[in-house]
Structure formats: C-alpha cells, structure tokens
Design an enzyme around this catalytic site. Structure first.
Site, PDB file in Angstrom:
ATOM      1  N   SER A  73       0.784  -1.236   0.000  1.00 36.05           N
ATOM      2  CA  SER A  73       0.000   0.000   0.000  1.00 36.05           C
ATOM      3  C   SER A  73       0.817   1.287   0.000  1.00 36.05           C
ATOM      4  CB  SER A  73      -0.917   0.024   1.219  1.00 36.05           C
ATOM      5  OG  SER A  73      -2.025  -0.765   0.965  1.00 36.05           O
ATOM      6  N   LYS A  76       0.453   3.472  -2.917  1.00 39.62           N
ATOM      7  CA  LYS A  76      -0.740   4.306  -3.137  1.00 39.62           C
ATOM      8  C   LYS A  76      -0.415   5.801  -3.101  1.00 39.62           C
ATOM      9  CE  LYS A  76      -3.798   0.773  -1.154  1.00 39.62           C
ATOM     10  NZ  LYS A  76      -4.491   0.320   0.065  1.00 39.62           N
ATOM     11  N   TYR A 198      -3.150  -2.037 -10.573  1.00 43.22           N
ATOM     12  CA  TYR A 198      -3.161  -1.891  -9.107  1.00 43.22           C
ATOM     13  C   TYR A 198      -2.396  -3.042  -8.442  1.00 43.22           C
ATOM     14  CZ  TYR A 198      -4.825  -2.176  -4.322  1.00 43.22           C
ATOM     15  OH  TYR A 198      -4.862  -2.301  -2.954  1.00 43.22           O
ATOM     16  N   TYR A 250      -3.789   3.343   8.363  1.00 44.88           N
ATOM     17  CA  TYR A 250      -5.040   2.604   8.582  1.00 44.88           C
ATOM     18  C   TYR A 250      -5.832   3.268   9.713  1.00 44.88           C
ATOM     19  CZ  TYR A 250      -2.231  -0.961   6.169  1.00 44.88           C
ATOM     20  OH  TYR A 250      -1.423  -1.619   5.302  1.00 44.88           O
ATOM     21  N   VAL A 268       1.009  -3.842   4.024  1.00 39.79           N
ATOM     22  CA  VAL A 268       0.824  -5.142   4.685  1.00 39.79           C
ATOM     23  C   VAL A 268       2.051  -6.045   4.650  1.00 39.79           C
ATOM     24  CG1 VAL A 268      -1.679  -5.360   4.570  1.00 39.79           C
ATOM     25  CG2 VAL A 268      -0.290  -6.053   2.625  1.00 39.79           C
TER      26      VAL A 268
HETATM   27  O1  DON Z   1      -4.986  -4.835  -2.205  1.00 41.91           O
HETATM   28  C1  DON Z   1      -4.463  -5.288  -1.203  1.00 41.91           C
HETATM   29  O2  DON Z   1      -5.105  -5.803  -0.295  1.00 41.91           O
HETATM   30  C2  DON Z   1      -2.949  -5.184  -1.079  1.00 41.91           C
HETATM   31  N1  DON Z   1      -2.313  -5.260  -2.328  1.00 41.91           N
HETATM   32  C3  DON Z   1      -2.585  -3.850  -0.456  1.00 41.91           C
HETATM   33  C4  DON Z   1      -2.542  -4.016   0.960  1.00 41.91           C
HETATM   34  C5  DON Z   1      -2.029  -2.926   1.806  1.00 41.91           C
HETATM   35  O3  DON Z   1      -0.846  -2.793   2.040  1.00 41.91           O
HETATM   36  C6  DON Z   1      -3.153  -2.233   2.483  1.00 41.91           C
HETATM   37  N2  DON Z   1      -2.980  -0.879   2.778  1.00 41.91           N
HETATM   38  N3  DON Z   1      -3.656   0.027   3.006  1.00 41.91           N
END
Ligand code: DON
Length: 320
Positions: A73, A76, A198, A250, A268
């Site tokens: 994430s 992003k 994505y 988060y 994550v």
């Molecule tokens: O889409 C997902 O769940 C993961 N590729 C991204 C997860 C992540 O790090 C969540 N962050 N806000």
C-alpha cells in the site's frame, strides 16, 4: 617508538541513533505477518531494517536494510501523485475524496452522497487513482507507472511476479470494489486493466533504503536528493503529504498523527515510510503487524525517534 592509542572510528550521530533503536526493538517479538495474500505468508518475521536519507542525500542504515520486499500500500501515495500530475487536483478530487475513514482498508464502502471512495489510501480509493493513470493500453500505463517509481527510487525497479499473480488470483474484494465503482461512474471501462495495474503497483520490489529515498524526495519538495531528478511537480507534494498524514496508517492514523505527528504510509508486507518535511525520509521494514495492520517494530521506532528528537510537526520545543 611511540605507540598511538587505538581510538574507535567516529560514528555519525544519526548512525548511532539508528544502531540504538534497532538494537532496542530487534527482540520485540509481537505481531504476525500478513497471510491473506498467500505470497506474503512466506516472509521471515525476524527481518528488520531501517534507513534514513536526508534532504542533502546522505544515507544511513542498519539491519536488513537491503532486503527486498513488495511495497504494497505504500505505492498508493505515489500513484496518487501520478494521478494528480495526469489530471490536476480538482479532477482527482471528483473521483476520490480526502476523508479519513474508520473502516478497514479493504472495506467495500463508498461515500453515500458522492459515491466516491473515501481517500486514496484505502483500496477502493487506490483503485480509483490507479484507473486515472493515463496511457494507451496496459503496457504504456505500466511503463509510465514504473518510470514514475524510478524517479523517486533513483534506479530501475521490477514487479514480483509471484506476488502479482497471488493478488490477481485471490483479490476478489478488490475486483468487487472496482465493479461497484464502475457502476457509479467513478472509474472507466478499463476495469480489469486497471485492477492488474493496481496489483502490479502493490507488487513492486523495494528495500528500506528505496523507501527512505522516496520519503526524502517528498521531504525535499518532490526532488530526489540523491539524483537531483524532480519526481513529481512540487505543487502536488502537499496533497500527497496531507492525505498520508490523515489516512496513511489505517485505523491508527489519528493516534499516529497525535503521537508521532508526521506524514507516513504503511503496507501489509511490513514496510513503513515516514516523511520529515524539509529534513529527511525514513524507511523501515519489519513484517510482523499489529491488529491495525501496521508494522509493530516500525511503529515503535517512529514513536521513539519522534519523541527523542521532537520531530512532531506541531512540536513547539526547540531541539537540535
Ligand atoms: O490490495 C491489497 O489488499 C494489497 N495489495 C494492499 C494491501 C495494503 O498494504 C493495504 N494498505 N492500506
């Protein structure tokens, strides 16, 4: 004959601080690595690296700072920047809000009235900003995205195919969100192409020093301090940092802003990137996550450093 006394080589004060915090939190065995993306479940929970890059381009690191991992994430933040560059503030704002949410990052929820996802840091918002990346077809869009990441990182980077495939074949919630947003006209018809993009952005391989350089670039008004390359127009840095500040950690974002007081984004896989505007960027990697999804050691290190050095943006006390 005179014998010179042996003196310890000078250790830079920043290096000394990094060594100390690494030692202090190395044995903190709390939290568990994410398992919902099958590829992430294979990670070693002991890995722990920290890196600082200053706005003068100096770099200091400790531990597993060269260990590669998927950015997840944290990507992003930068894709939000590219969407702003491609479309401008108002157009991006018409498709993605900037409101913090008390919901989980993967919640299937849109703003009741506007039908926009809440912000670019939750999955729905990130899929919306990714869908805004310009280009003719999948490869041109992917190449533009990789070129953008390379401006921040300062070298070529690549996508981890096993993680990309892992997310692509199991990311049903993300797919559901994309189709829901298509229903409300928040993303265009390139639904599967944008979802692939994505999943690819989340699977970009980085290490702590890459994260620190990316953070230092934002701390330096969008100019990579190690290469001198302008990674994003400086006028959009404030948009990126504001959203990070409010929504980057988060459902810990409020308490993080209160305690640490710095724009940050976690992912994550256990990565954490922190910006100290005008001063430095910090990158941390430690896979075990707390119940909110943030790296346990990462959060501890940042709380400690912010307190020790008065890094909180609203700190009034003068400290060196
Ligand atoms: O889409 C997902 O769940 C993961 N590729 C991204 C997860 C992540 O790090 C969540 N962050 N806000």
């Amino acid at each position: 004959m005179t014998i010179e006394p042996i003196t310890a080589p000078d250790v830079h004060p920043i290096q000394e601080v990094l060594n100390q915090v690494h030692e202090k939190y190395r044995s903190l065995n709390l939290g568990t690595p994410a398992t919902y993306i099958p590829e992430l479940a294979k990670t070693d929970p002991k890995l722990f690296g920290i890196c600082i890059v200053t706005v003068d381009g100096e770099q200091f690191s400790v531990g597993d700072a060269e260990q590669l991992f998927t950015i997840q994430s944290i990507s992003k933040v930068f894709v939000h920047g590219l969407a702003l560059e491609d479309h401008g503030r108002e157009q991006v704002l018409s498709k993605v809000g900037v409101e913090p949410t008390g919901d989980a990052f993967n919640a299937i929820v849109l703003d009741e009235q506007s039908k926009r996802p809440y912000n670019p840091m939750v999955n729905a918002g990130a899929i919306a900003t990714t869908s805004l990346i310009k280009g003719q077809g999948a490869s041109e869009r992917l190449n533009r995205m990789l070129a953008m990441f390379e401006r921040y990182i300062g070298h070529e980077s690549y996508i981890d195919m096993p993680t990309f495939m892992s997310e692509r074949t199991t990311g049903f919630r993300n797919r559901a969100m994309a189709y829901l947003m298509r229903n409300f006209g928040m993303i265009d018809d390139r639904i599967d192409e944008s979802l692939d993009l994505y999943f690819q952005q989340c699977s970009l391989m980085v290490n702590c020093c890459d994260l620190a350089t990316m953070a230092a670039t934002l701390a330096n008004q969008g100019k990579n301090p190690r290469t001198g390359v302008q990674a994003v127009p400086s006028c959009y840095v404030r948009d990126m940092l504001s959203v990070m500040y409010m929504c980057g950690m988060y459902n810990y974002s409020g308490e993080w802003a209160y305690r640490v007081g710095l724009p940050a984004k976690s992912g994550v896989s256990g990565g954490l990137m922190v910006v100290v505007p005008g001063r430095l960027g910090l990158g941390i990697f430690s896979p075990p996550l707390d119940e909110r999804g943030n790296s346990v050691r990462g959060v501890k290190v940042c709380e400690d450093l912010s307190e020790q050095f008065g890094l909180h943006l609203f700190e009034c006390e003068e400290r060196s």
